[in-house]
Design an enzyme around this catalytic site. Structure first.
Site, PDB file in Angstrom:
ATOM      1  N   ASN A   1     -37.927  14.999 -35.998  1.00 59.51           N
ATOM      2  CA  ASN A   1     -37.067  13.848 -35.696  1.00 59.51           C
ATOM      3  C   ASN A   1     -35.672  14.073 -36.260  1.00 59.51           C
ATOM      4  OD1 ASN A   1     -38.466  13.537 -38.200  1.00 59.51           O
ATOM      5  ND2 ASN A   1     -37.911  11.377 -38.281  1.00 59.51           N
TER       6      ASN A   1
ATOM      7  N   GLU B   1     -32.166  11.904 -36.922  1.00 61.15           N
ATOM      8  CA  GLU B   1     -31.605  10.557 -36.956  1.00 61.15           C
ATOM      9  C   GLU B   1     -30.085  10.582 -36.940  1.00 61.15           C
ATOM     10  OE1 GLU B   1     -33.475   8.660 -40.333  1.00 61.15           O
ATOM     11  OE2 GLU B   1     -35.416   8.582 -39.284  1.00 61.15           O
TER      12      GLU B   1
ATOM     13  N   GLU C   1     -41.353  14.547 -31.269  1.00 61.41           N
ATOM     14  CA  GLU C   1     -42.068  14.945 -30.045  1.00 61.41           C
ATOM     15  C   GLU C   1     -41.097  15.262 -28.929  1.00 61.41           C
ATOM     16  OE1 GLU C   1     -42.487  12.333 -31.999  1.00 61.41           O
ATOM     17  OE2 GLU C   1     -44.292  11.208 -31.475  1.00 61.41           O
TER      18      GLU C   1
ATOM     19  N   CYS D   1     -44.497   7.099 -30.425  1.00 57.42           N
ATOM     20  CA  CYS D   1     -43.936   5.784 -30.113  1.00 57.42           C
ATOM     21  C   CYS D   1     -43.970   5.559 -28.594  1.00 57.42           C
ATOM     22  CB  CYS D   1     -42.506   5.681 -30.638  1.00 57.42           C
ATOM     23  SG  CYS D   1     -41.310   6.568 -29.617  1.00 57.42           S
TER      24      CYS D   1
ATOM     25  N   CYS E   1     -41.821   7.961 -26.489  1.00 56.65           N
ATOM     26  CA  CYS E   1     -42.411   9.304 -26.409  1.00 56.65           C
ATOM     27  C   CYS E   1     -43.651   9.308 -25.510  1.00 56.65           C
ATOM     28  CB  CYS E   1     -42.755   9.830 -27.794  1.00 56.65           C
ATOM     29  SG  CYS E   1     -41.283  10.273 -28.744  1.00 56.65           S
TER      30      CYS E   1
HETATM   31  N1  THU Z   1     -40.526   8.991 -35.121  1.00 57.37           N
HETATM   32  C1  THU Z   1     -40.895  10.148 -34.517  1.00 57.37           C
HETATM   33  O1  THU Z   1     -40.276  11.186 -34.699  1.00 57.37           O
HETATM   34  N2  THU Z   1     -41.974  10.108 -33.682  1.00 57.37           N
HETATM   35  C2  THU Z   1     -42.693   8.977 -33.403  1.00 57.37           C
HETATM   36  O2  THU Z   1     -43.476   8.965 -32.468  1.00 57.37           O
HETATM   37  C3  THU Z   1     -42.515   7.799 -34.257  1.00 57.37           C
HETATM   38  C4  THU Z   1     -41.172   7.707 -34.895  1.00 57.37           C
HETATM   39  C5  THU Z   1     -39.365   9.022 -36.012  1.00 57.37           C
HETATM   40  C6  THU Z   1     -38.145   8.325 -35.470  1.00 57.37           C
HETATM   41  C7  THU Z   1     -37.407   7.968 -36.744  1.00 57.37           C
HETATM   42  O3  THU Z   1     -36.617   9.075 -37.115  1.00 57.37           O
HETATM   43  C8  THU Z   1     -38.508   7.803 -37.773  1.00 57.37           C
HETATM   44  O4  THU Z   1     -39.680   8.378 -37.211  1.00 57.37           O
HETATM   45  C9  THU Z   1     -38.801   6.352 -38.142  1.00 57.37           C
HETATM   46  O5  THU Z   1     -39.019   5.594 -37.004  1.00 57.37           O
END
Ligand code: THU
Length: 140
Positions: free
Chosen positions: A45, A47, A58, A89, A92
């Site tokens: 991830n 940000e 993902e 999420c 995704c």
């Molecule tokens: N996040 C993911 O990378 N994958 C998911 O399916 C759930 C959320 C990340 C996004 C963000 O950087 C952090 O988790 C908190 O939401």
């Protein structure tokens, strides 16, 4: 695919997780997608200070694979440090449905726990391009 191959992919996703750029949530996610041909693409991830621009691990893995021309995926591993295994999420799930529909998804944490799931169970009654071609154009 074998259990051994899935666990190997989990290890790769764990390593990718360490490259997460998550200064706002401190929630690190690693992913690894394996093509039907056996090539692995990783993601973490990333940000943004403009929070909504954040991209999940993902999707980073899937975008990397698609941008290299890959279209057929066998396995997708997702790793986070949670007691309850972290599922993808909603956004995704949509992307997995559209691009990795037949992949075995393996959710894992850092305690050695894991579970395989399918996108069909995570996203029932999914929306996709079939609805676009079936739509009555111009009607409200
Ligand atoms: N996040 C993911 O990378 N994958 C998911 O399916 C759930 C959320 C990340 C996004 C963000 O950087 C952090 O988790 C908190 O939401």
């Amino acid at each position: 695919m074998s259990e051994e191959s899935l666990q190997e992919l989990v290890e790769t996703a764990k390593t990718a997780r360490l490259r997460s750029v998550a200064p706002f949530s401190n929630f690190l996610v690693g992913a690894a997608v394996k093509t039907e041909g056996g090539i692995v693409y990783t993601g973490c991830n990333i940000e943004s200070a403009s929070y909504g621009l954040t991209v999940c691990g993902e999707r980073v893995a899937i975008w990397k694979a698609l941008s290299e021309g890959e279209r057929h995926f066998a396995e997708l591993a997702i790793v986070a440090d949670t007691d309850t295994l972290t599922p993808p999420c909603g956004t995704c799930r949509q992307i997995i449905w559209e691009f990795c529909r037949d992949a075995t998804i393996i959710l894992a944490n850092l305690r050695g726990e894991s579970q395989t799931v399918s996108i069909r169970e995570l996203l029932p009654r999914a929306f996709d391009a079939r609805f676009l071609s079936g739509a009555k154009k111009g009607s409200s």
